[in-house]
Scaffold this active site. Sequence first.
Site, PDB file in Angstrom:
ATOM      1  N   LYS A 214       0.823  -1.213   0.000  1.00 47.34           N
ATOM      2  CA  LYS A 214       0.000   0.000   0.000  1.00 47.34           C
ATOM      3  C   LYS A 214       0.857   1.264   0.000  1.00 47.34           C
ATOM      4  CE  LYS A 214      -4.390  -1.779   1.495  1.00 47.34           C
ATOM      5  NZ  LYS A 214      -5.415  -1.923   2.541  1.00 47.34           N
ATOM      6  N   ARG A 249      -3.337  -9.996   5.228  1.00 44.09           N
ATOM      7  CA  ARG A 249      -3.752 -10.060   3.813  1.00 44.09           C
ATOM      8  C   ARG A 249      -2.629  -9.516   2.936  1.00 44.09           C
ATOM      9  NH1 ARG A 249      -5.963  -6.529   0.228  1.00 44.09           N
ATOM     10  NH2 ARG A 249      -7.551  -7.295  -1.203  1.00 44.09           N
TER      11      ARG A 249
END
Length: 269
Positions: A214, A249
Amino acid sequence: MDFSQPVVMGILNVTPDSFSDGGKHLQLDDALFQAEAMLKDGAQILDIGGESTRPGAKAVNADDELERVIPVIEKVTANLDVAVSVDTSKAIVMTEAVKAGAGMVNDVMALRGEGALQAVAQMPSNIAVCLMHMQGQPRTMQQAPSYKDVLKEVAAFLNERADACIQAGIDSNRIVLDAGFGFGKTLQHNLLLLQHLDQLSSCGYPLLTGISRKSMVGALLNNAPVDQRLFGSLAAAIIAWQKGSAIIRVHDVKATVDALKVASAIGRN
Ligand code: 7PJ
């Protein structure tokens, strides 16, 4: 699921449909191939999604999303012994995904979409649901994220959504919570949440954390591009697990599984 050891969820993004049937078969084979590799690398859950929720992403209609994800879920659950979660906010996609073999609904909208709460309430009682925090909507959420107290507000939101689930008849043991890294949050908000993730795990539900590749990782690495964020993502994965996250995740399953094996040999304290 056994959360005494780290559980890694592998991300399986289903790319937009191709124009020919031949292309579709190739894509299905490719998805199964990727799924098999992630399973072999130690993923215990595969998260299958057909709608991009990246900042600024356009919405996908339900028919296109169904067409993308349902055949992949059917193929993966028919061929592999692995838990599958469906990354969607649409009630119809949730319902069809579970019929196709998914065992978990992963919703970045925390079941606030039309019919979503009812859809999950009507599912068999072994189907889990992940409720994620997001401020705003994917298209605009990164424009000006703002909180008085990000920790308190995220915790209050997640508790409120968990209560709504329970009110709707969803058993508390089906619920997983997620702080929603990068969803309507500045770098400082994300860092504060990660630093104090243990406070969220005290809500009493298992936590799922997604930080893999991210922009918060990129921002800490001189704006490294997405393909240069693995090592930073591993650091975040270890911290998230140490601060109480049960499920991590990620895109890079093998690297994360190895890193978490070393971390978990030491333990959380
Ligand atoms: C998350 C997610 C996350 C959960 C995405 C990306 C964006 N679901 N779906 N948590 N992120 N539960 O992977 O970069 O953080 S899509």
